[in-house]
Structures are given as structure tokens and as C-alpha cells.
Design a protein around this motif. Sequence first.
Motif, short mmCIF file in Angstrom:
data_model
loop_
_atom_site.label_atom_id
_atom_site.label_comp_id
_atom_site.label_asym_id
_atom_site.label_seq_id
_atom_site.Cartn_x
_atom_site.Cartn_y
_atom_site.Cartn_z
N TYR A 97 -18.98 24.05 0.98
CA TYR A 97 -19.54 24.79 2.11
C TYR A 97 -20.32 23.80 2.97
CZ TYR A 97 -24.01 25.04 -0.50
OH TYR A 97 -25.16 24.74 -1.18
N VAL A 98 -20.40 24.08 4.26
CA VAL A 98 -20.93 23.13 5.23
C VAL A 98 -22.18 23.70 5.90
CG1 VAL A 98 -20.45 21.89 7.38
CG2 VAL A 98 -18.64 22.17 5.67
N VAL A 99 -23.20 22.86 6.02
CA VAL A 99 -24.37 23.18 6.84
C VAL A 99 -24.50 22.06 7.88
CG1 VAL A 99 -26.87 23.50 6.92
CG2 VAL A 99 -25.55 24.40 4.98
N ILE A 100 -24.63 22.46 9.12
CA ILE A 100 -24.68 21.49 10.23
C ILE A 100 -25.99 21.62 10.96
CG2 ILE A 100 -23.43 20.57 12.22
CD1 ILE A 100 -21.03 22.28 11.37
N TYR A 101 -26.55 20.49 11.37
CA TYR A 101 -27.78 20.50 12.16
C TYR A 101 -27.70 19.43 13.24
CZ TYR A 101 -29.40 16.25 9.80
OH TYR A 101 -29.52 14.96 9.35
N ASP A 102 -28.65 19.47 14.18
CA ASP A 102 -28.75 18.42 15.19
C ASP A 102 -30.22 18.23 15.55
OD1 ASP A 102 -29.49 20.42 17.12
OD2 ASP A 102 -27.39 20.77 17.62
N ALA A 113 -32.23 25.15 20.81
CA ALA A 113 -30.90 25.66 20.47
C ALA A 113 -30.14 24.54 19.78
CB ALA A 113 -30.14 26.12 21.71
N SER A 114 -29.54 24.83 18.65
CA SER A 114 -28.76 23.81 17.93
C SER A 114 -27.30 23.89 18.36
CB SER A 114 -28.91 24.00 16.42
OG SER A 114 -30.23 23.79 16.01
N TYR A 115 -27.05 23.65 19.65
CA TYR A 115 -25.70 23.90 20.13
C TYR A 115 -24.70 22.80 19.83
CZ TYR A 115 -26.62 21.79 24.91
OH TYR A 115 -26.92 21.01 25.99
N TRP A 116 -25.18 21.61 19.47
CA TRP A 116 -24.21 20.61 18.98
C TRP A 116 -23.74 21.02 17.59
CZ3 TRP A 116 -22.58 17.90 22.84
CH2 TRP A 116 -23.45 17.63 23.90
N ALA A 117 -24.65 21.53 16.80
CA ALA A 117 -24.28 22.03 15.48
C ALA A 117 -23.33 23.22 15.60
CB ALA A 117 -25.53 22.42 14.69
N SER A 118 -23.63 24.13 16.54
CA SER A 118 -22.75 25.30 16.70
C SER A 118 -21.39 24.89 17.24
CB SER A 118 -23.40 26.36 17.59
OG SER A 118 -23.56 25.92 18.92
#
Length: 298
Positions: A97-102, A113-118
Motif C-alpha cells: 500500500y502506498v502513502v504519498i506526501y509532498d 494542499a498536498s496536490y503533488w501527492a494527489s
Amino acid sequence: MEQVPLFVDTEWLDKRLDDPDLRLIDATTFLKIPENGGQAEAWPGKEAYDKEHIPGAVFADILGELSDPEADLPFTVPQRDKFVEKMSELGVGEGTYVVIYDQGPLVGVPVVASYWASRLAWQLKYEGFDNVAVLEGGLPKWKDEGRPVTDKPGLYPKGNFKGERRPDLLATKEDVKRAMDDKDTVLINSLSEADFLGETNTYARSGHIPGSKNVFFGDLSDMESKELHDEENLRETFEKTGALDPDKKVITYCGGGIAATWNALVLNQLGQKNVAVYDGSMNEWTADPDLPLDKGKN
């Protein structure tokens, strides 16, 4: 292995940093809008990642390795084979499973807003991988809370990426042209009110796609907590546009298909699953002089 929610908080992630099924990805990209307007400048966040990141995280280069180098527009989705190969190299695949942040959306602009992550989360879903979450507040919130960072590069075993592309998650220019006159489709402009009204000159032409409604991506989070507003607040924001109607399709757009993925993810969180992102967005639309634009409020 658990199915992750669309958004996770820092405490949730902190408890799982040692989980062998976790694939933690830093998607930091920097975007700066010139003070006097005009085309924004973007660059990958690799140097920032090398300096500090959440322990275990690997870096994903959205601008370079995860966009189509042959496209006329920045941030265009790459060929599937290229994307799958890169995500497999980062360890993403079956059983993970993946969790993404910026590190945030814009250089020098106080908006959350974490829109690079989204964006990367949306690309993964587009290519058929659904077990992915975005970290609310990203690295800034993580650091504010005194949680650990490191400069040691992360490394995961190569993943076995499967799944099939889901074309319904991506909208083309032709889809948007049809949507303008379709009462069953809601167009959401994710840019600032000034951009929407046509008061800026960031793109080749100013204004918004006719019939679209404005929900600024930066209005969906609390500046102090760096978390999304509560569900009631978010629901009120989108209900005014008709985007939560379960019988309607929603197409989100912005400048280059990045902020649009943030609004799309929040709509998913509110239960609206029929959402597509216009990948070309204003960069593509305004470059075609034959396509209409409106200015001012609808």
C-alpha cells in the motif's frame, strides 16, 4: 494487508513506518508563479528530498520521470509502460500500500494542499492501483509535530505492478467541449477566484471554461492545522456547485492537471466517485484560440 483510506494523518503514518508492506513516496515538486504573472516555473524536489524526508521514503519525480517528455504540455500523463516501470522500481505492486506526501503546492504562497501527492495518487489510480493514500499536511505538518526526518535514501524491493488503466478517470479536451452543454456533467475550475474571473495572465488567455464552477483548491484545508476542513464544511463548498449529485459526472480542471487532482480526491472522499481530471487543463484549453472562455462570474 490493510486497505488504506484516501487521506491519512501523521499519527496514522508514524505508527506504520516499519510496516514492510508500506511504500512511502515523497512527490515534492516546486512551482513558482512570477510576481508579474506569466508562465509558472516548475522543478523537481529531489534536492529537498536529499536534504530531508520522512524515514523510509523514496522520491518520485513527477515533472521528469512521471510525465510525458514528448508532450507539448507539462505534467501530461506518460505512456503506461513507462509509468508502471518507474513505480515498480519504487517498490509499488501487489501486496503493498502506498502513502504519498509532498512539501506543499506553491513556492512563496501561503496555501495548504498536498496536490503533488494527489497528482501521483491519481496517476496510480488511473493505471489501476487503488491502495493509495495522501498524507494530510505533508512534510510541513510532519515536521511541525517534531516527527523524525532523515537524509538517508529509502529503498524498497522491486514491485510487481498490475492492474489495468481506467480511462474514465481522465478527461480530454473533446470531453470538456461536450461537457459544456451537458446538464449531467459538472465542470469544476480548481484555480483561484482571480484566475477564474480572468483577472490574471498566467495562461495564454484569461478566464474560465464556459459553464464551469469555481472551487479554489486552497480553500479546502485549514491553514493552522494543515488538515482538510471538516466534512460538513467541505460538503457545503461542493454542494453549491452540484458536484455531489450522484447522478452527475464531474470533471475537474486547473492550470496543468495538478490542483484538479486535489479537488477530485476530496470529491471522492465526500462520496462522489464519478470524477475525471482534465489533464490538459488551462494550459491546453487557452492555447487553442478557437475554444471559448468566459470572464467574470457566471
